[in-house]
Write an enzyme that holds these catalytic residues in place. Structure first.
Site, PDB file in Angstrom:
ATOM      1  N   HIS A 143       0.815  -1.222   0.000  1.00 32.75           N
ATOM      2  CA  HIS A 143       0.000   0.000   0.000  1.00 32.75           C
ATOM      3  C   HIS A 143       0.848   1.272   0.000  1.00 32.75           C
ATOM      4  O   HIS A 143       0.307   2.363  -0.211  1.00 32.75           O
ATOM      5  CB  HIS A 143      -0.927   0.033   1.217  1.00 32.75           C
ATOM      6  CG  HIS A 143      -1.992  -1.004   1.202  1.00 32.75           C
ATOM      7  ND1 HIS A 143      -2.854  -1.189   0.137  1.00 32.75           N
ATOM      8  CD2 HIS A 143      -2.337  -1.946   2.135  1.00 32.75           C
ATOM      9  CE1 HIS A 143      -3.681  -2.191   0.408  1.00 32.75           C
ATOM     10  NE2 HIS A 143      -3.386  -2.664   1.609  1.00 32.75           N
ATOM     11  N   ASP A 194      -2.762 -10.775  -2.207  1.00 30.59           N
ATOM     12  CA  ASP A 194      -3.354 -10.224  -0.989  1.00 30.59           C
ATOM     13  C   ASP A 194      -4.817  -9.866  -1.264  1.00 30.59           C
ATOM     14  O   ASP A 194      -5.179  -9.520  -2.394  1.00 30.59           O
ATOM     15  CB  ASP A 194      -2.580  -8.968  -0.591  1.00 30.59           C
ATOM     16  CG  ASP A 194      -2.935  -8.440   0.786  1.00 30.59           C
ATOM     17  OD1 ASP A 194      -2.165  -8.671   1.715  1.00 30.59           O
ATOM     18  OD2 ASP A 194      -3.982  -7.774   0.915  1.00 30.59           O
ATOM     19  N   HIS A 210      -6.363  -7.293  -0.372  1.00 28.16           N
ATOM     20  CA  HIS A 210      -6.464  -5.857  -0.652  1.00 28.16           C
ATOM     21  C   HIS A 210      -5.608  -5.506  -1.875  1.00 28.16           C
ATOM     22  O   HIS A 210      -4.508  -6.030  -2.035  1.00 28.16           O
ATOM     23  CB  HIS A 210      -5.979  -5.039   0.545  1.00 28.16           C
ATOM     24  CG  HIS A 210      -6.713  -5.330   1.808  1.00 28.16           C
ATOM     25  ND1 HIS A 210      -6.258  -6.241   2.741  1.00 28.16           N
ATOM     26  CD2 HIS A 210      -7.876  -4.835   2.295  1.00 28.16           C
ATOM     27  CE1 HIS A 210      -7.117  -6.297   3.748  1.00 28.16           C
ATOM     28  NE2 HIS A 210      -8.109  -5.461   3.507  1.00 28.16           N
ATOM     29  N   ASP A 239      -4.534 -12.808   3.574  1.00 25.04           N
ATOM     30  CA  ASP A 239      -5.776 -12.346   4.189  1.00 25.04           C
ATOM     31  C   ASP A 239      -7.012 -12.602   3.334  1.00 25.04           C
ATOM     32  O   ASP A 239      -8.119 -12.222   3.714  1.00 25.04           O
ATOM     33  CB  ASP A 239      -5.693 -10.866   4.572  1.00 25.04           C
ATOM     34  CG  ASP A 239      -5.015 -10.007   3.525  1.00 25.04           C
ATOM     35  OD1 ASP A 239      -4.662 -10.520   2.443  1.00 25.04           O
ATOM     36  OD2 ASP A 239      -4.811  -8.810   3.788  1.00 25.04           O
TER      37      ASP A 239
END
Length: 308
Positions: free
Chosen positions: A125, A162, A164, A245
């Protein structure tokens, strides 16, 4: 094929405070899982610090200086509401980025076939000039640009599974046709980027998945979109943003994957690397917040790297 494991105890000194999902116990759980005798064949290495020059290929000097200036002498600080700093955070961030750099060196020198970097804070991120989503420096981007600068290769691909979207990696890569970024991720979900229409200069491949997508949709996304795009790009190095995740047990999202999906995806990405770049794969930990699921998933991922 020999697999290297890069980690460092400094990554355990990045303390995000009570109740934070990106906590010290995440890395402890992985390290404990990888202490099992079936991982005795790992080439275990201490992650070095990334150099300032390594960071500056990705991040402006003013931002790098801001990160280190923000590290508190005691207690906690913050880069944003989610991204917490403690006195050990600067050293941890240097070791996390440095692990990926060292893994690139080891793989490119054929000292090992592939590598996994068990480090924190995560990185995908982190924008060039902004910390966010628990991330300070973009570890995989640092490794990718290092590989190009130091090892004479042009095309580096990052595949991010991931849950996200890795907004930072996408934005760092999106104007450079020699860098490729692919992501499967839940949408809608933080950070709100990663629509299929976001294609950069033809080098970005996003496959957003709905909540509760499960194994079938994930594998179809990989088989029909991501893997063909990776083959078309023909990378000279494959880097994996290995977030776990998307697991069914994870508390922050609902993609409902299982350890078997991470095994399958790892095998598929290794196969791409074997077709195009002599099997060169560097994997770096991103998310994963249920400790048991994280430990099992990371162990499964490393098992498949070792079996390559």
């Amino acid at each position: 094929m020999t697999t290297a494991l890069f980690t460092h105890s400094a990554c355990l000194a990045h303390d995000t405070g009570p109740g934070h999902p990106e906590r010290i116990e995440r890395l402890q759980a992985i390290v404990e899982a990888l202490a099992d005798p079936r991982f005795d064949g790992l080439d275990r290495r201490e992650a070095p610090r990334a150099s300032r020059a390594d960071l500056l290929r990705v991040h402006p000097a003013a931002y790098v200086d801001h990160v280190f200036a923000s590290v508190p002498a005691e207690g906690y600080g913050a880069m944003d509401a989610d991204t917490v700093l403690s006195p050990g955070s600067g050293e941890a961030a240097l070791r996390a980025a440095g692990a990926v750099v060292a893994a690139v060196d080891a793989v490119m020198a054929k000292e090992v076939g592939n590598a996994f970097c068990a480090v924190r804070p995560p990185g995908h991120h982190a924008e060039a000039d902004r910390a966010m989503g628990f991330c300070l420096f973009n570890n995989v981007a640092v490794g990718a640009l290092y590989a190009r600068a130091k090892h004479g290769i042009a095309r580096v691909a990052v595949m991010d599974f991931d849950v996200h979207h890795g907004n930072g990696t996408q934005h760092i890569f999106e104007r450079n046709p020699d860098l490729f970024y692919a992501s499967t991720h839940q949408m809608p979900l933080y950070p709100g980027t990663g629509a299929a229409e976001e294609r950069g200069v033809g080098n970005i491949c996003n496959v957003p998945l709905p909540p509760h997508a499960g194994s079938d949709l994930f594998r179809k996304a990989m088989e029909r979109v991501v893997l063909p795009a990776l083959d078309d790009f023909a990378p000279e190095l494959v880097i994996i943003s290995a977030g776990f995740d998307a697991h069914a047990a994870d508390p922050l999202a609902e993609l409902m994957l299982q350890e078997s999906d991470y095994a399958w995806a790892t095998d598929a990405l290794v196969a791409v690397a074997k077709r195009h770049c002599e099997g060169r794969v560097v994997s770096a930990l991103e998310g994963g917040y249920n400790l048991d699921a994280l430990a099992r998933s990371a162990a499964t991922h490393v098992e498949r790297l070792m079996a390559a």
